[in-house]
Design a protein around this motif. Sequence first.
Motif, PDB file in Angstrom:
ATOM      1  N   ARG A  18     -34.487 -62.254 -23.171  1.00 13.69           N
ATOM      2  CA  ARG A  18     -35.231 -63.718 -22.966  1.00 13.69           C
ATOM      3  C   ARG A  18     -36.449 -63.846 -23.928  1.00 13.69           C
ATOM      4  N   ARG A  29     -29.195 -72.871 -21.496  1.00 15.39           N
ATOM      5  CA  ARG A  29     -28.793 -71.491 -21.575  1.00 15.39           C
ATOM      6  C   ARG A  29     -27.879 -71.364 -20.190  1.00 15.39           C
ATOM      7  N   ALA A  31     -26.668 -68.736 -17.727  1.00 14.16           N
ATOM      8  CA  ALA A  31     -27.057 -67.372 -17.031  1.00 14.16           C
ATOM      9  C   ALA A  31     -26.174 -66.973 -16.130  1.00 14.16           C
ATOM     10  N   ASP A 100     -26.460 -65.918 -21.640  1.00 13.08           N
ATOM     11  CA  ASP A 100     -27.552 -65.120 -21.122  1.00 13.08           C
ATOM     12  C   ASP A 100     -26.848 -64.198 -20.005  1.00 13.08           C
TER      13      ASP A 100
END
Length: 124
Positions: A18, A29, A31, A100
Amino acid sequence: MRIKTKRDRRRRIRLRQRKRIHGTPLRPRLAVSRSLAHICVQVIDDEAGRTLAWASSHEASVRARFEDGARGGNKLGASVVGRVVAERLLERGVRQVVFDRGGRLYHGRVRSVAEAAREAGLEF
């Protein structure tokens, strides 16, 4: 931070990632979070602090797209979730994201989400 358990190791990897990964309005992002039974994907604009799109194996609309033994806890289900979140982002006009993996290895269900999102049209 001292590493004593697997959870500590994953937290440390997540923090290290991060520092480098940051979502912007132009390139949010993507995730991925997973449990044993489900997988959830969020697309986050970190500057505004809001979620642009998300998909989860908990959703009835996503579960309706599961075929041939796919469920939230396997790679087939993860690829369905990846395609769904990519379609939702493309409707909003977002084509590029930053991936991510949340401290997890790029393997198995995490990799299936990424590959399905790429096949559906996202770039990362």
